[in-house]
Design a protein around this motif. Sequence first.
Motif, short mmCIF file in Angstrom:
data_model
loop_
_atom_site.label_atom_id
_atom_site.label_comp_id
_atom_site.label_asym_id
_atom_site.label_seq_id
_atom_site.Cartn_x
_atom_site.Cartn_y
_atom_site.Cartn_z
N HIS A 76 -3.95 13.82 8.85
CA HIS A 76 -2.48 14.18 8.66
C HIS A 76 -2.66 15.81 8.09
O HIS A 76 -2.18 15.82 7.24
CB HIS A 76 -1.68 13.34 8.12
CG HIS A 76 -1.87 11.75 8.42
ND1 HIS A 76 -1.66 11.55 9.73
CD2 HIS A 76 -2.18 10.68 7.64
CE1 HIS A 76 -2.01 10.05 9.73
NE2 HIS A 76 -2.21 9.77 8.67
N GLY A 129 1.59 5.14 4.82
CA GLY A 129 2.02 6.46 5.59
C GLY A 129 2.07 6.12 7.10
O GLY A 129 2.21 5.27 7.57
N GLY A 130 1.25 7.35 7.67
CA GLY A 130 1.41 7.47 9.15
C GLY A 130 1.66 9.06 9.68
O GLY A 130 2.22 9.49 8.68
N LYS A 139 1.53 13.84 -0.62
CA LYS A 139 1.15 12.45 -0.59
C LYS A 139 0.35 11.83 -1.26
O LYS A 139 -0.66 12.79 -1.49
CB LYS A 139 0.92 12.57 1.04
CG LYS A 139 1.12 11.45 2.02
CD LYS A 139 0.87 11.58 3.26
CE LYS A 139 0.75 10.20 3.87
NZ LYS A 139 0.02 10.48 5.53
N ASN A 140 0.61 10.92 -1.98
CA ASN A 140 -0.47 10.28 -2.98
C ASN A 140 -0.07 8.92 -3.47
O ASN A 140 1.01 8.66 -3.90
CB ASN A 140 -0.31 11.17 -4.19
CG ASN A 140 -1.19 11.14 -5.31
OD1 ASN A 140 -2.02 10.28 -5.27
ND2 ASN A 140 -1.14 11.99 -6.41
N VAL A 141 -1.04 8.17 -3.11
CA VAL A 141 -0.56 6.49 -3.71
C VAL A 141 -1.74 6.19 -4.75
O VAL A 141 -1.96 4.99 -4.93
CB VAL A 141 -0.71 5.67 -2.46
CG1 VAL A 141 0.52 5.74 -1.53
CG2 VAL A 141 -2.07 5.69 -1.91
N ALA A 142 -2.34 6.93 -5.37
CA ALA A 142 -3.33 6.76 -6.48
C ALA A 142 -2.90 6.11 -7.63
O ALA A 142 -2.26 6.99 -8.35
CB ALA A 142 -4.45 7.95 -6.60
N ARG A 164 7.88 7.17 -10.35
CA ARG A 164 8.95 6.75 -10.01
C ARG A 164 9.78 6.01 -11.15
O ARG A 164 10.75 5.87 -11.47
CB ARG A 164 8.81 5.51 -8.64
CG ARG A 164 8.59 6.50 -7.33
CD ARG A 164 9.55 7.14 -7.14
NE ARG A 164 10.57 6.29 -6.33
CZ ARG A 164 10.99 6.25 -5.11
NH1 ARG A 164 10.21 7.03 -4.24
NH2 ARG A 164 11.76 5.35 -4.59
N ASN A 178 -3.21 15.47 4.08
CA ASN A 178 -3.91 14.30 3.94
C ASN A 178 -5.09 13.92 4.81
O ASN A 178 -4.90 13.89 5.93
CB ASN A 178 -2.96 13.21 4.41
CG ASN A 178 -3.35 11.69 4.15
OD1 ASN A 178 -2.49 10.72 4.05
ND2 ASN A 178 -4.52 11.64 3.40
N GLU A 211 0.79 -1.08 -0.11
CA GLU A 211 0.06 0.01 0.05
C GLU A 211 0.94 1.16 0.04
O GLU A 211 0.37 2.25 -0.26
CB GLU A 211 -0.97 -0.02 1.28
CG GLU A 211 -1.80 -1.10 1.47
CD GLU A 211 -2.69 -1.31 0.15
OE1 GLU A 211 -3.23 -0.11 -0.23
OE2 GLU A 211 -3.13 -2.19 -0.45
N GLY A 214 -4.20 9.23 -0.06
CA GLY A 214 -2.78 9.76 0.39
C GLY A 214 -2.09 8.36 0.74
O GLY A 214 -0.75 8.24 0.66
N GLU A 215 -2.64 7.44 1.24
CA GLU A 215 -1.88 6.16 2.13
C GLU A 215 -2.58 5.07 2.02
O GLU A 215 -2.18 3.95 2.54
CB GLU A 215 -1.48 6.71 3.41
CG GLU A 215 -2.55 6.95 4.42
CD GLU A 215 -2.28 7.78 5.71
OE1 GLU A 215 -1.00 8.09 5.97
OE2 GLU A 215 -3.09 7.94 6.58
N HIS A 216 -4.07 5.11 1.90
CA HIS A 216 -5.02 3.83 1.98
C HIS A 216 -4.96 2.80 0.91
O HIS A 216 -5.19 1.75 0.82
CB HIS A 216 -6.32 3.94 2.83
CG HIS A 216 -6.36 4.73 3.92
ND1 HIS A 216 -7.35 5.26 4.59
CD2 HIS A 216 -5.14 4.89 4.94
CE1 HIS A 216 -7.29 5.68 5.66
NE2 HIS A 216 -5.99 5.45 5.77
N LEU A 258 7.83 3.81 0.85
CA LEU A 258 8.78 3.97 -0.15
C LEU A 258 10.03 4.50 0.21
O LEU A 258 11.10 4.08 -0.47
CB LEU A 258 8.26 4.65 -1.24
CG LEU A 258 8.70 4.79 -2.49
CD1 LEU A 258 9.19 3.45 -3.29
CD2 LEU A 258 7.76 5.52 -3.56
N CYS A 299 5.24 10.27 8.85
CA CYS A 299 5.62 10.49 7.48
C CYS A 299 5.89 11.94 7.07
O CYS A 299 6.53 12.28 6.00
CB CYS A 299 4.56 9.49 6.37
SG CYS A 299 4.71 8.12 6.76
#
Lengths: 472, 293
Positions: A367, A147-148, B141-144, B150, A372, A144, A410-412, A158, A151
């Motif tokens: 956050h 984050g947290g 922050k972005n994981v979509a 990268r 976020n 995934e 953002g992190e899920h 990453l 972060c």
Amino acid sequence: MSLLATALADVVGAAQVLARAATLQVYRSDALPGLRALPSLAVFPATRDELIDVIRVLATHAAPFVARGAGTGLSGGALADGITLVGLHRMRRILALDPVTRTATVEPGVVNATLTRAAAAHGLHYAPDPSSQAACTIGGNIAENAGGPHCLKYGVTLDHVVAAMVVLPDGEVVALDRGDDGGYDLLGAFVGSEGCFGVVVEVTVRLTPDPERIITLLADFTSVDTAAEATSQVIAAGIVPAALELMDAATIGAVESSVYAAGYPRDAAAVLLVEVDGAAAGVEADVVHLSGLLRDAGARGVRVAHDPADRARLWQGRKKAFGAMGRIAPHLVVQDAVVPRTRLAELLRTIEAIGARHGVRVCNVFHAGDGNLHPNIPCDTDDPAEADRVHAAMTEIMTACIAAGGSITGEHGVGIDKLAYMDALFTPATLDAMCRLRDVFDPTRRANPGKAVPVHACREWHAVPAARRVVA
Amino acid sequence: MVTPTRIDDLIDVVRAAASDARPLRIVGAGRWPEAGHPVQAETTVQCRALRGISHYTPGDLTLSCGAGTTLAELDDATRAHGQWCPLLPWGDDAGTVGATIATATSGPFAERLGRPRQLVLGLEAVDGRAQHIAPGGRVVKNVAGFDLTRLLTGSWGTLAVLTTLHLRLRARPAVDESWWIRDGEAATLQTFARGPHLPLAVHRTAGGSKGLDGDGWLVRLGGNRAAVESARAALRGCGTLEPVATEVWDRVRLIDAPPSRALTWPWTPLAHRVRAQFDPAGILNPGLLGEVA
């Protein structure tokens, strides 16, 4: 037992293969309520060789599968709908921990907080700290790109992964690195691929030195707007807090009524939890600067916690806030979106208006330093009318975040839950390119099928033999 | 040589080249060395004209700019707000942001301030199939979606031509000072570098090439005044400190650049598959990474 189940039992032993619906019930959801799907099989390898052999057996049977850590994910990413679930919780050995290079090599099922505890003797910790860190696994965190709160300063998963050995869905084992010495950043592509590219066999992560001094501030505000504006001012002032979290009145109320009560002022409209860490002299100067800045920005009071017990109490309220919301309603729909930090106050007003229009209560705990948002809605998802209202409100919230130049997660992760928003966020050409990246790792698209990127976006749908559904 | 001024022009150039399987050499300001493997291409695509800052909200600490924007232009725009994009790569500031990201070139401050892949939040690019793609975004922050940002960072223009970068900025340190330690010992300075004071850089220099007399260590400290003062006090334990102007780092970046990573590109089966997915005709910088089919 099916042929597949028998072949898997030959690898891990019959006791580590579940094939009956009754025993599979526990795997029918992750931490996101409202989405349920029953796997046809579950298999639990305990070693690297078993895991590789399990994936090879699945490849031989052209069987789709879903890898799962602790099932704490919040996007439905670990659901296996009528296919095989590969549970990795038995692979929980820390293989190496080197205080000189400040790295650890672990199996994917190692629990996040367990790694930090193991590193503590060396004055080190594993920096990414999702709120579920007491249960979630490093393998799941990698899938995934978790984050947290910390972060904000230390970066997401990453930034802490150095190298990984992964097994691709066809059973090939490859070593991935960051390309620091040349090479495409295939590790960067793999982290956050939501289990669609393969399964982590072993991973080497960076450990971070414990800071010399940590100080936590609690600032309370009489309006959410002022708290959000204060966040922007802290960021703009160039201070990089280790964490900067915002909780609104609904969240404060839930926490303070629960066993996690942290001493947050119940009459506040919002509180900011701000932590600074590092070398002692600089941290103390930051605290003086921050206290003044927060008061000037409209904080009614600023409490400074130096003592570890006091700090832990302030943090417990934040980390257990989702759990505390269980006091309000049977389910909690947790949302995750990101907006530019200067637009936080505006978006929080929009979210409040959307909630009011749909007759749902939004609890914000998020956050703030990263922009976020976690607009959470306590509700009863078993009530169809309420579930519809929640869904409508969430869709509007996500649309507003996209319109503000933000992101849907953002992190899920996207999982299943956010697939519907992907077309609004990315162009068809971009989504197609994501499908092509997936095809590099998993050309038969058997690893976590149907997650992360909508299938309709993949233009060149190859003549893949139909994935066989295995009926146990 | 073609110098597209708009993304649509670039798409046309790539589409035509892909349909004729005609190789393109992709350059930014054209200052980058050949990395050991010259590209054999009749047409050079210069991205210098895809320039300019399109989006900058200082309070967000993010900035979007064309790939042809130079590092100097980026530095000027952000300095006015007490910020910087701390790429500060090996080489000089006449190079472009696009080339820096395409080659993932870091510099002496990367460990502390972030490598290119940590500073790029999203981008736009035209891949070898002439597809205009826009992964990532402008938020921090972005994981979509799968991480094409990268993948393209550090791909040396062999998968796509970068056109726009969304970058993370940082506030410049309130106090920023550099010290030269002639009599420093490696062990003590390495301990200092790993310790709680988090220097921006601890750099070994050799000889008088930087106008500094003999071998020694350059250390850069940054942070609030109290943090820098306590770091400086600790640094005194490593040797005799002589003050040096911050500009010394510009010379370090020019002189001490490590050998090109393009020389040792691992052409694994996965790497070949990546190339085939994004540049199936093999038209983008062919040969640059020493690939053998």
